[in-house]
Design an enzyme around this catalytic site. Sequence first.
Site, mmCIF file in Angstrom:
data_model
loop_
_atom_site.group_PDB
_atom_site.id
_atom_site.type_symbol
_atom_site.label_atom_id
_atom_site.label_comp_id
_atom_site.label_asym_id
_atom_site.label_seq_id
_atom_site.Cartn_x
_atom_site.Cartn_y
_atom_site.Cartn_z
ATOM 1 N N HIS B 519 0.748 -1.146 -0.377
ATOM 2 C CA HIS B 519 -0.148 -0.165 -0.139
ATOM 3 C C HIS B 519 0.349 1.218 0.089
ATOM 4 C CE1 HIS B 519 -3.380 -2.565 2.246
ATOM 5 N NE2 HIS B 519 -3.236 -3.501 1.046
ATOM 6 N N LEU B 520 1.353 1.396 -1.101
ATOM 7 C CA LEU B 520 2.218 2.745 -0.994
ATOM 8 C C LEU B 520 1.331 3.693 -1.827
ATOM 9 C CD1 LEU B 520 5.138 0.625 -3.196
ATOM 10 C CD2 LEU B 520 5.535 2.192 -1.293
#
Lengths: 232, 592
Positions: B519-520
């Site tokens: 989850h960048l």
Amino acid sequence: MKIPSSTRRNFTAGLLGSASFWMYGGHKVWADALQSESLQSYEPKYFNREEWLFLNAACARIFPADAHGPDAALLGAPEFIDRQMDTPYGHGELWYMSGPFKEGAPNLGYQLSLPPRDLYRQAIAAANTYVRDHHQGQTFAQLTIPEQIALLKLFEQGTMTLGAVPAHTFFEQLRQNTLEGVFSDPLYGGNKALAGWTLLGFPGARADFMDWVNQKGAPYPFGPVSISGETA
Amino acid sequence: MCAKKVDAIVIGAGWAGSILAKELTEAGLSVVMLERGDERATAVEGDYPSSIDELRGAIRHRLFQNLSQSTVTIRNTLDQEALPYRRLAAFLPGEGVGGAGLHWSGVHFRVAPDDLALRTNVVARYGKNFIPEGMNLQDYGVTYEELEPFFDKAEKVFGTSGEPYTIKGKIAGNGNRFAPDRSDAFPLPAMGEVYSASLFRSAAANVGYHPYALPAANASAQYTNPYGVQMGPCNFCGYCSGYDCYMYSKASPNVNILPALRQDPKFTLITKAHVLKVNLDADNKKATGVSYLDLRTKKQVELDADLVIISAFQFHNVHLMLLSGIGQPYNPQQNTGTVGRNFVYQTITTSRAWLSPKQYTNLFVGAGGAGVAIDDFNSMNFDHGPLGFVGGSPVWVNQAGVKPIAAAVGGPGGKAPTWGEGYKEAMVDTYRHSLTIDAHGSNMAYRDVYLDLDPTYSNAYGQPLLRMTFNWKDNDIRMNQYVVGKIEPIIKAMGATKYSLGMLKDGEVFDTRRYQTTHLGGGAIMGTDPKTSCVNRYLQSWDVSNVFVIGASAFPQGMGYNPTGMVAALAYWAAYHIRTTYLKNPGPMVQA
């Protein structure tokens, strides 16, 4: 799937996954029989004889035989690793392998130019050289089990390098691949007789728990099955 | 494809790209979608039993980006030399049709409304001085009420399972009481609860928290979505994250959108097409199309279009903007430019509880999106005043199906050995009788955390790699420690025989070698001010008005929730405004 080559192998493979084998089966005798057979029945394609002996010993120390079942060598982890060496993974084709190659802080990850197959080759040769220097010309595989364990601990925790490979990097590669061999589907050469999965209680490729979503703490009742349909 | 010009080019065949391509073809546009990876069809390579293969799947990265062609470089601080991310570990971007939307887990949240205007809310409640020095705290520039119809639409397309709290202001279920009001129910009822999740539910309630069923894009029953495509009921096989779903139960672009889209003659999907750059006109004000490399013929192809949608994975969006010269690159020393600014991640730590030898958790049973969570310490649901940090974490049991290689390599946990004598004994105990609880939290943006082009390393096509400068900061470490402290009483209430709390340590440095989350976010963020954002509230480039940049790259902060639901809602939101406003009068939709 590889077809076992002898009746005896069929018999032992069939027993391997069952608890009774380890409780009542004359543990040492069977282990010795399987050990010599597993060394003979698979001819490594990548590793040479000295590397192969190193690998068999190291796998068995990382995942040893005990009351819970056989060691990783008996479960085919060395065969698994040997076969992995000629995959895209073994050739480093899944990794970014362009230079420049520089050392950096450990948390920035692997920075060597070596794919797994070259890493093993360099590190095993250097490890055996180190053993010869410190143990009167013996190789790793010739040491006693406590000596092998002590050496693996040195590799794991020490600051030494084996060729261009930091020893702990090599150790972690070896540990990871050994466990992959024990716990992957047997189609890759390890997890013989599904004994790795049986140990954990993992049901393999069943992959359908519609009726078993919540057992309120009871164990799942079925043993493992492989992709090819092998059961234990 | 023989046309040299199309109405719209969509870059990337993941969720954002598939949603935009569907919406734009519905609006009558001819659309070419360019995907650099392979075609991916569950019926061909994701079928049972060959896909039920941990080694080939999650371990050897069948559906993930092959780093041999392109990766990123990473450093922790500005004075460090960045080194390549040579082996996948900390995060796992996807590649091929479906993108990360094919190998995701399926946790499908909306958004905590307070997070959309986090700066405004923090300042209003605690004052401007509450914001730590160097933190780029910002608002999205869009409200929950504006996005609600698009969250609703995305859930119906994804076939999301969940339990509501309120619908149109009235209590409608035992769902998350911190969740914002809904216009409609979830399309499917909540997923069943595995043993570990049900233990967590009762223990969390006993401690006084407010447990709820995780919203999951795993179908709890047979479902047909508005595009007419069908999903089968999830059987908890446990092969979600890292796999394509052989049951057609986990939502993916491949299952939920592309079967309908592929039938539209105005739509063309080209795989093995690596976009090198978006081409701009002489003034750098308009995109004229893209240049891509046909990876089959090794030839460069020019394709013109009136509209270009950049909808690849978060950091590929930023990379492509930098390579194309769209917008001004962010400079952390001068604090100028916007492209690469507010690069964010998430904090995630895992705690483990061991139960009695009579209690089997059957960890292999699971669904990627299913579980039970609490939001008591997420977003602004609790008083930060005495705590002195910004942000929060949902806490959950999300038993997604633990496979043996990952479990064995990860080790038994606690103080148990990771190999040799005693390892197997501990591993068996952990695998059979333990459960894990995650604190999956926010990560704020900081002035010296950003993305730019690497000065040394390049990809297989001779272009500079993207460089990440990223480290954990005190604010986020303290947030994580605080929330993990709240897990301890839950574990005790479960009757655990022992436990270990996983938390970020003071001064901890970001470690690229260990999986944390994919989850960048950020780097091409949305906002109301072109000086501090790359795209406006419609995700339209401030600088090149016929380019829209869709994805988690738009998030100004890393939120506590999983990002896909927000990405899908933003995609439908942007598409709606392109269809209703932009196409009628192409040009900037917000005056800078």
